[in-house]
Design a protein around this motif. Structure first.
Motif, PDB file in Angstrom:
ATOM      1  N   ARG A 105       0.824  -1.216   0.000  1.00  0.00           N
ATOM      2  CA  ARG A 105       0.000   0.000   0.000  1.00  0.00           C
ATOM      3  C   ARG A 105       0.861   1.270   0.000  1.00  0.00           C
ATOM      4  NH1 ARG A 105      -4.825  -1.429  -0.337  1.00  0.00           N
ATOM      5  NH2 ARG A 105      -5.857   0.492   0.251  1.00  0.00           N
ATOM      6  N   LYS A 106       2.052   1.175  -0.572  1.00  0.00           N
ATOM      7  CA  LYS A 106       2.941   2.324  -0.760  1.00  0.00           C
ATOM      8  C   LYS A 106       2.671   2.842  -2.173  1.00  0.00           C
ATOM      9  CE  LYS A 106       6.727   0.504   2.116  1.00  0.00           C
ATOM     10  NZ  LYS A 106       8.145   0.055   2.053  1.00  0.00           N
ATOM     11  N   PHE A 107       1.531   3.504  -2.328  1.00  0.00           N
ATOM     12  CA  PHE A 107       1.039   3.835  -3.660  1.00  0.00           C
ATOM     13  C   PHE A 107       1.930   4.818  -4.416  1.00  0.00           C
ATOM     14  CE2 PHE A 107      -3.035   2.738  -1.408  1.00  0.00           C
ATOM     15  CZ  PHE A 107      -3.135   1.466  -1.956  1.00  0.00           C
ATOM     16  N   ASN A 149      -9.529   4.393 -14.894  1.00  0.00           N
ATOM     17  CA  ASN A 149     -10.201   4.123 -16.161  1.00  0.00           C
ATOM     18  C   ASN A 149      -9.366   4.606 -17.342  1.00  0.00           C
ATOM     19  OD1 ASN A 149     -12.494   3.035 -17.536  1.00  0.00           O
ATOM     20  ND2 ASN A 149     -13.017   5.151 -18.070  1.00  0.00           N
ATOM     21  N   GLU A 150      -8.726   5.756 -17.178  1.00  0.00           N
ATOM     22  CA  GLU A 150      -7.862   6.308 -18.226  1.00  0.00           C
ATOM     23  C   GLU A 150      -6.749   5.306 -18.583  1.00  0.00           C
ATOM     24  OE1 GLU A 150      -4.472   9.711 -18.003  1.00  0.00           O
ATOM     25  OE2 GLU A 150      -6.447  10.320 -17.250  1.00  0.00           O
ATOM     26  N   TYR A 151      -6.121   4.732 -17.564  1.00  0.00           N
ATOM     27  CA  TYR A 151      -5.041   3.780 -17.804  1.00  0.00           C
ATOM     28  C   TYR A 151      -5.566   2.450 -18.355  1.00  0.00           C
ATOM     29  CZ  TYR A 151      -1.285   6.722 -16.177  1.00  0.00           C
ATOM     30  OH  TYR A 151      -0.365   7.728 -16.083  1.00  0.00           O
ATOM     31  N   LEU A 152      -6.755   2.043 -17.919  1.00  0.00           N
ATOM     32  CA  LEU A 152      -7.335   0.812 -18.464  1.00  0.00           C
ATOM     33  C   LEU A 152      -7.671   0.974 -19.946  1.00  0.00           C
ATOM     34  CD1 LEU A 152      -9.595  -0.366 -15.521  1.00  0.00           C
ATOM     35  CD2 LEU A 152      -7.527  -1.480 -16.393  1.00  0.00           C
ATOM     36  N   GLU A 153      -8.151   2.147 -20.324  1.00  0.00           N
ATOM     37  CA  GLU A 153      -8.436   2.412 -21.741  1.00  0.00           C
ATOM     38  C   GLU A 153      -7.150   2.341 -22.570  1.00  0.00           C
ATOM     39  OE1 GLU A 153     -11.277   2.700 -23.492  1.00  0.00           O
ATOM     40  OE2 GLU A 153     -12.319   2.191 -21.633  1.00  0.00           O
ATOM     41  N   ARG A 154      -6.070   2.901 -22.029  1.00  0.00           N
ATOM     42  CA  ARG A 154      -4.786   2.827 -22.736  1.00  0.00           C
ATOM     43  C   ARG A 154      -4.307   1.374 -22.842  1.00  0.00           C
ATOM     44  NH1 ARG A 154      -0.462   6.347 -20.142  1.00  0.00           N
ATOM     45  NH2 ARG A 154       0.743   5.534 -21.888  1.00  0.00           N
ATOM     46  N   ALA A 155      -4.487   0.608 -21.765  1.00  0.00           N
ATOM     47  CA  ALA A 155      -4.087  -0.802 -21.777  1.00  0.00           C
ATOM     48  C   ALA A 155      -4.888  -1.565 -22.837  1.00  0.00           C
ATOM     49  CB  ALA A 155      -4.291  -1.427 -20.396  1.00  0.00           C
ATOM     50  N   LYS A 156      -6.167  -1.249 -22.923  1.00  0.00           N
ATOM     51  CA  LYS A 156      -7.031  -1.902 -23.906  1.00  0.00           C
ATOM     52  C   LYS A 156      -6.523  -1.653 -25.329  1.00  0.00           C
ATOM     53  CE  LYS A 156     -11.258  -0.558 -25.268  1.00  0.00           C
ATOM     54  NZ  LYS A 156     -12.637  -0.111 -25.172  1.00  0.00           N
ATOM     55  N   LEU A 157      -6.084  -0.439 -25.599  1.00  0.00           N
ATOM     56  CA  LEU A 157      -5.548  -0.117 -26.927  1.00  0.00           C
ATOM     57  C   LEU A 157      -4.315  -0.961 -27.245  1.00  0.00           C
ATOM     58  CD1 LEU A 157      -5.913   3.787 -26.978  1.00  0.00           C
ATOM     59  CD2 LEU A 157      -7.289   2.098 -28.229  1.00  0.00           C
ATOM     60  N   PHE A 158      -3.441  -1.136 -26.265  1.00  0.00           N
ATOM     61  CA  PHE A 158      -2.247  -1.962 -26.490  1.00  0.00           C
ATOM     62  C   PHE A 158      -2.635  -3.419 -26.718  1.00  0.00           C
ATOM     63  CE2 PHE A 158       0.158   1.653 -24.917  1.00  0.00           C
ATOM     64  CZ  PHE A 158       1.267   1.619 -25.760  1.00  0.00           C
ATOM     65  N   CYS A 159      -3.622  -3.898 -25.980  1.00  0.00           N
ATOM     66  CA  CYS A 159      -4.077  -5.275 -26.157  1.00  0.00           C
ATOM     67  C   CYS A 159      -4.658  -5.473 -27.553  1.00  0.00           C
ATOM     68  CB  CYS A 159      -5.111  -5.653 -25.095  1.00  0.00           C
ATOM     69  SG  CYS A 159      -4.388  -5.842 -23.462  1.00  0.00           S
ATOM     70  N   GLU A 160      -5.401  -4.491 -28.027  1.00  0.00           N
ATOM     71  CA  GLU A 160      -5.980  -4.585 -29.376  1.00  0.00           C
ATOM     72  C   GLU A 160      -4.883  -4.580 -30.437  1.00  0.00           C
ATOM     73  OE1 GLU A 160      -8.776  -1.348 -29.271  1.00  0.00           O
ATOM     74  OE2 GLU A 160     -10.269  -2.560 -28.215  1.00  0.00           O
ATOM     75  N   LYS A 161      -3.814  -3.792 -30.219  1.00  0.00           N
ATOM     76  CA  LYS A 161      -2.697  -3.771 -31.165  1.00  0.00           C
ATOM     77  C   LYS A 161      -1.998  -5.121 -31.190  1.00  0.00           C
ATOM     78  CE  LYS A 161      -1.433   1.104 -30.805  1.00  0.00           C
ATOM     79  NZ  LYS A 161      -0.406   2.028 -30.309  1.00  0.00           N
ATOM     80  N   ILE A 162      -1.823  -5.711 -30.014  1.00  0.00           N
ATOM     81  CA  ILE A 162      -1.130  -7.012 -29.917  1.00  0.00           C
ATOM     82  C   ILE A 162      -1.939  -8.082 -30.646  1.00  0.00           C
ATOM     83  CG2 ILE A 162      -0.421  -8.853 -28.331  1.00  0.00           C
ATOM     84  CD1 ILE A 162       0.087  -6.586 -26.257  1.00  0.00           C
ATOM     85  N   ASN A 193      -1.428  -2.417 -14.151  1.00  0.00           N
ATOM     86  CA  ASN A 193      -0.929  -2.253 -12.779  1.00  0.00           C
ATOM     87  C   ASN A 193      -1.127  -0.814 -12.279  1.00  0.00           C
ATOM     88  OD1 ASN A 193       0.191  -4.764 -11.674  1.00  0.00           O
ATOM     89  ND2 ASN A 193       1.484  -4.723 -13.477  1.00  0.00           N
ATOM     90  N   ILE A 194      -0.875   0.145 -13.146  1.00  0.00           N
ATOM     91  CA  ILE A 194      -1.092   1.550 -12.760  1.00  0.00           C
ATOM     92  C   ILE A 194      -2.574   1.768 -12.461  1.00  0.00           C
ATOM     93  CG2 ILE A 194      -1.042   3.946 -13.580  1.00  0.00           C
ATOM     94  CD1 ILE A 194       1.501   3.135 -15.227  1.00  0.00           C
ATOM     95  N   ALA A 195      -3.443   1.231 -13.312  1.00  0.00           N
ATOM     96  CA  ALA A 195      -4.889   1.360 -13.096  1.00  0.00           C
ATOM     97  C   ALA A 195      -5.299   0.740 -11.762  1.00  0.00           C
ATOM     98  CB  ALA A 195      -5.652   0.709 -14.247  1.00  0.00           C
ATOM     99  N   ASN A 196      -4.746  -0.428 -11.454  1.00  0.00           N
ATOM    100  CA  ASN A 196      -5.071  -1.082 -10.171  1.00  0.00           C
ATOM    101  C   ASN A 196      -4.643  -0.218  -8.995  1.00  0.00           C
ATOM    102  OD1 ASN A 196      -6.161  -3.308 -11.444  1.00  0.00           O
ATOM    103  ND2 ASN A 196      -4.274  -4.498 -11.353  1.00  0.00           N
ATOM    104  N   CYS A 197      -3.504   0.419  -9.135  1.00  0.00           N
ATOM    105  CA  CYS A 197      -3.006   1.297  -8.080  1.00  0.00           C
ATOM    106  C   CYS A 197      -3.968   2.475  -7.879  1.00  0.00           C
ATOM    107  CB  CYS A 197      -1.605   1.780  -8.450  1.00  0.00           C
ATOM    108  SG  CYS A 197      -0.632   2.367  -7.062  1.00  0.00           S
ATOM    109  N   TYR A 198      -4.351   3.108  -8.979  1.00  0.00           N
ATOM    110  CA  TYR A 198      -5.286   4.232  -8.884  1.00  0.00           C
ATOM    111  C   TYR A 198      -6.646   3.779  -8.342  1.00  0.00           C
ATOM    112  CZ  TYR A 198      -2.308   7.766 -11.004  1.00  0.00           C
ATOM    113  OH  TYR A 198      -1.305   8.675 -11.239  1.00  0.00           O
ATOM    114  N   THR A 199      -7.075   2.575  -8.675  1.00  0.00           N
ATOM    115  CA  THR A 199      -8.330   2.044  -8.135  1.00  0.00           C
ATOM    116  C   THR A 199      -8.241   1.944  -6.615  1.00  0.00           C
ATOM    117  OG1 THR A 199      -8.821   0.815 -10.155  1.00  0.00           O
ATOM    118  CG2 THR A 199      -9.904   0.065  -8.135  1.00  0.00           C
ATOM    119  N   ASP A 200      -7.138   1.397  -6.118  1.00  0.00           N
ATOM    120  CA  ASP A 200      -6.969   1.278  -4.667  1.00  0.00           C
ATOM    121  C   ASP A 200      -6.850   2.632  -3.985  1.00  0.00           C
ATOM    122  OD1 ASP A 200      -7.198  -1.436  -4.797  1.00  0.00           O
ATOM    123  OD2 ASP A 200      -5.052  -1.845  -4.641  1.00  0.00           O
ATOM    124  N   MET A 201      -6.428   3.640  -4.758  1.00  0.00           N
ATOM    125  CA  MET A 201      -6.341   4.999  -4.221  1.00  0.00           C
ATOM    126  C   MET A 201      -7.676   5.734  -4.369  1.00  0.00           C
ATOM    127  SD  MET A 201      -2.605   5.921  -5.825  1.00  0.00           S
ATOM    128  CE  MET A 201      -2.510   7.616  -5.227  1.00  0.00           C
TER     129      MET A 201
END
Length: 166
Positions: free
Chosen positions: A105-107, A151-164, A136-144
């Protein structure tokens, strides 16, 4: 030279035995063999072997919830890697350190490590690494409780997943 190669193979074998023991759930015996691999690597100055063995030890300690010792090893690894030309694992080490901080929890420290990993994955053009660190960044912000940022970071992650995927 030949003797050093034999020692290097021995360290490689110890590391692999440790990995097999780990996959069997025998953490203590795995750490014993990984420590042997560390000793060999230190003796012959095999930086790559040292990084591999210590990363495995830190991961075992993390899984045992021994976050402080895991964190200590990850920080040692970052210092070691930054002094060498072996940079390929640095992003992953920063990400693992971030997860270690997050679990404690050392965010703020977690985010610093994750952002460093993000930068390194970006430099390498590693889409899979980017997706993982962004989650991981999104999870951290969720816990905070900063759900907008999460959500912003999850959307970015989704874009990378779609590219992959494509």
């Amino acid at each position: 030279y030949e003797e050093k190669k034999q020692e290097q193979y021995l360290g490689f074998v110890y590391n692999n035995i440790g990995s097999v023991l780990l996959s069997q759930g025998n953490n203590e015996k795995a750490i014993e063999y990984l420590n042997k691999a560390v000793s060999v690597a230190e003796k012959i100055k095999d930086v790559s072997g040292l990084i591999t063995a210590k990363t495995n030890i830190a991961s075992i300690l993390f899984n045992k919830r021994d976050y402080l010792n895991s964190e200590k090893i990850f920080l040692e690894l970052i210092d070691l890697i930054e002094k060498t030309k072996i940079k390929q694992t640095l992003a992953t080490i920063y990400m693992n350190l971030g997860v270690c901080y997050h679990e404690q929890r050392k965010f703020d420290e977690a985010l610093k490590s994750f952002l460093k990993a993000e930068s390194l994955f970006s430099e390498k053009g590693d889409g899979k690494g980017m997706a993982m660190v962004l989650v991981n960044i999104a999870n951290c912000y969720t816990d905070m409780k900063n759900f907008e940022k999460a959500n912003e970071y999850l959307e970015r992650a989704k874009l990378f997943c779609e590219k992959i995927k494509s």
